[in-house]
Every structure is written in structure tokens, then in C-alpha cells.
Write an enzyme that holds these catalytic residues in place. Sequence first.
Site, PDB file in Angstrom:
ATOM      1  CB  SER A  92      33.406  98.347 -52.736  1.00 37.65           C
ATOM      2  OG  SER A  92      33.016  99.671 -52.560  1.00 37.65           O
ATOM      3  CG  HIS A 115      34.821  99.897 -48.085  1.00 39.33           C
ATOM      4  ND1 HIS A 115      35.964 100.261 -48.728  1.00 39.33           N
ATOM      5  CD2 HIS A 115      33.857  99.930 -49.033  1.00 39.33           C
ATOM      6  CE1 HIS A 115      35.713 100.509 -49.997  1.00 39.33           C
ATOM      7  NE2 HIS A 115      34.437 100.314 -50.202  1.00 39.33           N
TER       8      HIS A 115
END
Length: 186
Positions: A92, A115
Site C-alpha cells: 500500500s 492498490h
Amino acid sequence: ARLRRETKKAKAFDPERHGVFNFCDQVSEGSCLIFADRLESWARLNPGKPITIYLSTPGGSVLSGFGLYDTIRSLSKRGHHVTTVVRGYAASFGAVLLQAGDVRLIGPESRVMIHEVSTMAWGKMHEIKDQVGFTKELNQRIFDLLAERAGKEDQNGADLYKWAKAKDRWLSATACLERGFADEIG
């Protein structure tokens, strides 16, 4: 004399004395502020010396992470050569922190996860719409930054977002190298 020898030996094994820092935590307001303070303190005492930052993080807060990212980039602009290294994983926002280095390394068995931004919204309808708009801006900035650092003419932020949308993309060290998210495996 023995105390001096022991102190000298302890200092030799202190990685931060040599500009080596470990960020092995969630990306949160507290962890980012503490880590940024450590970097800044060291940089003031060691102007222009190289800094190596090892990352092993599940990611976390985008806004706090951008604060740490800006700190790391400012150190580079002030003459410190910054190397970021993934050991284990940088998920992330950790993938974005990897991009803060002048040189970006990833261990051969390490992974990076990219993501779209996630968030929680509550409040009145207009407040939620405002939060959604702000989250879209943050998401766009992340993917634009990833594309900029990758330096590939055929890869822009919008294309990266389409590729990563609605899915966690776990990348091997080789895949990071191929996509331009790391400079070398090591």
C-alpha cells in the site's frame, strides 16, 4: 579503558550512527512523525551524508505517509543521497515510500503491493461526496507519482490505476524492476 572499548563497540553496531534506518511499522501519524524526527535529527548532525532506509510495512495512512515521503525527498534535495530498500514487503503506502529514494532496491524475495486508496466515509451526503472527491485526488496523486518514478514513457498514472483498480497487485522483485518501481534487486 574497558568502558571506552565497550562504548566504541556499541557505537560501531548502531546502524543509525551510520545513516541506516529501519521503518518496520504501519504508516500512521505517530510512526511517521517519530521516524521523520529521527531522520531530521540525524541529517542535522551529518550534513550531506548518505541515508539508507529499510522498509517492511503494511502501509496505512496516505496523508501521514505523504508527510514522511516529503521529509525523505527534502533530505535528498539537501544533499543526502537516499537509498530505500524493501526487506520483506512494502504494501500500500509502503510502495510509495519506496519511491522516495534516489536509489530504490528490493530484496530478491521481497514483495511490493499496489492498490487503489481505501477510505471510510460518514456524515451527511454532501460531506461524503467531498470525502470521495478528496480520496480520488489522493488516489490520482499516488498513481501519478508511481508512474513518474517508474520513468516509462508508455506508463502513466491513469494506466497504472486501471491496472491496479479493485485488486491488490502483489509484485515480485523482478516485476518491480520490470515496471520501474525499483532500480535494482539486492
